[in-house]
Enzyme design. Sequence first.
Site, PDB file in Angstrom:
ATOM      1  N   ASP A  81       5.278   1.602  -1.712  1.00  0.00           N
ATOM      2  CA  ASP A  81       4.377   1.181  -1.334  1.00  0.00           C
ATOM      3  C   ASP A  81       3.320   3.068  -1.367  1.00  0.00           C
ATOM      4  OD1 ASP A  81       3.076   1.087   0.945  1.00  0.00           O
ATOM      5  OD2 ASP A  81       4.130   1.502   2.437  1.00  0.00           O
ATOM      6  N   HIS A  82       2.318   3.102  -0.805  1.00  0.00           N
ATOM      7  CA  HIS A  82       1.524   3.891  -0.425  1.00  0.00           C
ATOM      8  C   HIS A  82       2.027   4.817  -1.576  1.00  0.00           C
ATOM      9  CE1 HIS A  82      -1.672   2.908   2.410  1.00  0.00           C
ATOM     10  NE2 HIS A  82      -0.387   1.876   3.021  1.00  0.00           N
TER      11      HIS A  82
ATOM     12  N   GLU B  91       0.254   8.073   7.490  1.00  0.00           N
ATOM     13  CA  GLU B  91       0.922   7.056   5.908  1.00  0.00           C
ATOM     14  C   GLU B  91       1.887   8.733   5.323  1.00  0.00           C
ATOM     15  OE1 GLU B  91      -2.344   5.306   4.731  1.00  0.00           O
ATOM     16  OE2 GLU B  91      -2.164   6.617   2.998  1.00  0.00           O
TER      17      GLU B  91
ATOM     18  N   HIS C  78      -2.462   1.984  10.142  1.00  0.00           N
ATOM     19  CA  HIS C  78      -0.587   1.816  10.185  1.00  0.00           C
ATOM     20  C   HIS C  78      -0.938   2.467  11.637  1.00  0.00           C
ATOM     21  CE1 HIS C  78      -0.998   2.751   6.334  1.00  0.00           C
ATOM     22  NE2 HIS C  78      -0.981   1.872   6.431  1.00  0.00           N
TER      23      HIS C  78
ATOM     24  N   HIS D   5      -3.282  -4.281   4.882  1.00  0.00           N
ATOM     25  CA  HIS D   5      -2.434  -2.931   5.383  1.00  0.00           C
ATOM     26  C   HIS D   5      -2.382  -3.027   6.836  1.00  0.00           C
ATOM     27  CE1 HIS D   5      -0.485  -0.754   1.729  1.00  0.00           C
ATOM     28  NE2 HIS D   5      -1.232  -1.447   1.231  1.00  0.00           N
TER      29      HIS D   5
ATOM     30  N   ASN E  56       1.750  -6.170   4.725  1.00  0.00           N
ATOM     31  CA  ASN E  56       2.343  -5.132   4.944  1.00  0.00           C
ATOM     32  C   ASN E  56       2.738  -4.917   6.293  1.00  0.00           C
ATOM     33  OD1 ASN E  56       2.561  -4.434   2.549  1.00  0.00           O
ATOM     34  ND2 ASN E  56       1.049  -1.858   2.639  1.00  0.00           N
TER      35      ASN E  56
HETATM   36  O1  LIG Z   1       1.064  -1.057   5.604  1.00  0.00           O
HETATM   37  C1  LIG Z   1       1.893  -0.820   5.470  1.00  0.00           C
HETATM   38  C2  LIG Z   1       2.501  -0.011   4.691  1.00  0.00           C
HETATM   39  O2  LIG Z   1       1.734  -0.007   3.723  1.00  0.00           O
HETATM   40  C3  LIG Z   1       2.478  -0.746   7.178  1.00  0.00           C
HETATM   41  O3  LIG Z   1       1.170  -1.070   8.618  1.00  0.00           O
HETATM   42  P1  LIG Z   1       2.526  -1.631  10.034  1.00  0.00           P
HETATM   43  O4  LIG Z   1       3.106  -0.351  10.534  1.00  0.00           O
HETATM   44  O5  LIG Z   1       0.675  -1.344  11.265  1.00  0.00           O
HETATM   45  O6  LIG Z   1       2.631  -2.559   9.927  1.00  0.00           O
HETATM   46  O1  LIG Z   2       2.724   3.841   5.408  1.00  0.00           O
HETATM   47  C1  LIG Z   2       3.007   3.161   5.760  1.00  0.00           C
HETATM   48  C2  LIG Z   2       4.353   2.189   5.862  1.00  0.00           C
HETATM   49  O2  LIG Z   2       4.275   2.191   7.459  1.00  0.00           O
HETATM   50  C3  LIG Z   2       5.177   3.331   5.559  1.00  0.00           C
HETATM   51  O3  LIG Z   2       5.524   4.916   6.388  1.00  0.00           O
HETATM   52  P1  LIG Z   2       6.104   5.841   6.411  1.00  0.00           P
HETATM   53  O4  LIG Z   2       5.146   6.798   5.279  1.00  0.00           O
HETATM   54  O5  LIG Z   2       6.339   6.139   7.792  1.00  0.00           O
HETATM   55  O6  LIG Z   2       7.469   5.753   5.395  1.00  0.00           O
HETATM   56 ZN   LIG Z   3      -0.130   0.923   3.578  1.00  0.00          ZN
HETATM   57 ZN   LIG Z   4      -4.450   5.248   2.422  1.00  0.00          ZN
END
Ligand SMILES: O=C(CO)COP(=O)(O)O
Ligand SMILES: O=C[C@H](O)COP(=O)(O)O
Ligand SMILES: [Zn+2]
Ligand SMILES: [Zn+2]
Length: 361
Positions: free
Chosen positions: A111-112, A184, A228, A267, A289
Site C-alpha cells: 500500500d501507500h 495514512e 481514509h 482509495h 481499498n
Molecule cells: O485506502 C485505503 C488503504 O490504502 C483504505 O481506506 P479505508 O480505511 O477508508 O477503507
Molecule cells: O493508508 C491507509 C490504509 O488504511 C493503511 O493504514 P495504516 O497506515 O494505518 O496501516
Molecule cells: Zn489508501
Molecule cells: Zn496519498
Amino acid sequence: MSPNGALSFLPPGVITGDNVRKLFEYARENKFAIPAINVTSSSVVNGVLEAARDIKSPIILQVSQGGAAFFAGKGLANGNQEASIAGAVAAAHFIRAIAPSYGVPVVLHSDHCAKKLLPWYDGMLDADEAYFKEHGEPLFSSHMLDLSEESKAENIEICEKYFARMAKMGIWLEMEIGITGGEEDGVDNTGVDNASLYTQPEDIYDVYSALSKISPNFSIAAGFGNVHGVYKPGNVKLRPELLGMHQEYTAKQISNGDAKPLFLVFHGGSGSTKEEIATAVSNGVVKMNVDTDTQWAYLSGVRDFVLKKKDYLLTQVGNPDGADKPNKKYYDPRVWVREGEKVLAERVKEACKDLGNEGRC
Ligand SMILES: O=C(CO)COP(=O)(O)O
Ligand SMILES: O=C[C@H](O)COP(=O)(O)O
Ligand SMILES: [Zn+2]
Ligand SMILES: [Zn+2]
C-alpha cells in the site's frame, strides 16, 4: 455475474506479471472491481482468503508500511524500515504458501509508500529481485508509490525510475496523484484543501503518457474526494463520476479507439455508499481499498464474543456452569480470534458483492 469459471485461466494463489494485467483488463471490460484488503496478521489473511474462496472471488491482499511492521512484530526496531521490510516479506511468503489452498487468484500488493518511506520500497524490491532470480517471477504482484504530496513533476519522475526497475520483473505499479484525505501511515491529510482531493484530467494524462512508455502494467489512484477512515458525513463529497471524465480525456488524447484506457483505483472504500461504488466501477475502477470497515468487522466479532461470554472470561476456572469449571475453551485465541475472522469474512464478501466481484472464478 459472469459465468462460473470465467477467470479459470488464472491459477489459484498469488498471480504476477501478465496474469495481473489480464485480471484487471477482464474486470474493466466486464465492469467489476476487486477489493484490496489491508492485512496485518496471518489471521486477517486467512479470514479474507476464506471469504474469497466461499464466494469464488479473486482478491487483493495488501500490506501498509505500518501493517507490515506489525506483521513482523511491534517489538522490533523500525528506524530504518527494517521491520516493515521483514514484515512485508514475511507476509508475502506466508500468503504465497497458503493462498493456493483457497483456490482463488490473489494479487499480493503493498500500500501507500510516501517519499520518506522509500527505503521500505527499496527493501521490498530487493526481495522481489532475489525471488525473481530463483523463481522467474517477483515475490509481490504489485506495489504502490504514493508521491502525491510532491510536485507532479517529481511524482512522475520517481515513478518512472522505479517502474523501469519493476517492469523488468513484470511488477504492476499503482501510483497516486491527488491526495487521499484522512490519515495514512501517520501522514495526516485531514486538513488538506478540498481542491487537491480532486485530481485533474490533465494530470492523469501526464501520468498515463509517461508510464505507458515503460509498460502497460500500471494503475492510477486518482483523488475524487476519497478519505481514509469512516467519519460523519462532512464537507468532502465523493465524486466518482469525475473518473469517467478522466477516461474520456485520456481516450481523446491517445485516440486509439480505447474508450477506457485507464486502470483506476478507489482509495478509502470504507463507508462508501453502494451507489458511489457502482459509479466508480462503471468508470473503470478495478481495485477498491477497504481497511477501516474490515478492521471494525474483526473487532466486532471479538467484542461481541467477549461481551457475550464475559462470565466465562473473568477467571481461568469457574463460570456460571460451576465454580470448578475450566474456561480454557473460551479464552483459547483460536476461539475468540476466530470470531473476529468470521465477521471480517462477511464484510469482505459484502465488498466483493458491492463491486460485482462475486462468482468470478
Ligand atoms: O485506502 C485505503 C488503504 O490504502 C483504505 O481506506 P479505508 O480505511 O477508508 O477503507
Ligand atoms: O493508508 C491507509 C490504509 O488504511 C493503511 O493504514 P495504516 O497506515 O494505518 O496501516
Ligand atoms: Zn489508501
Ligand atoms: Zn496519498
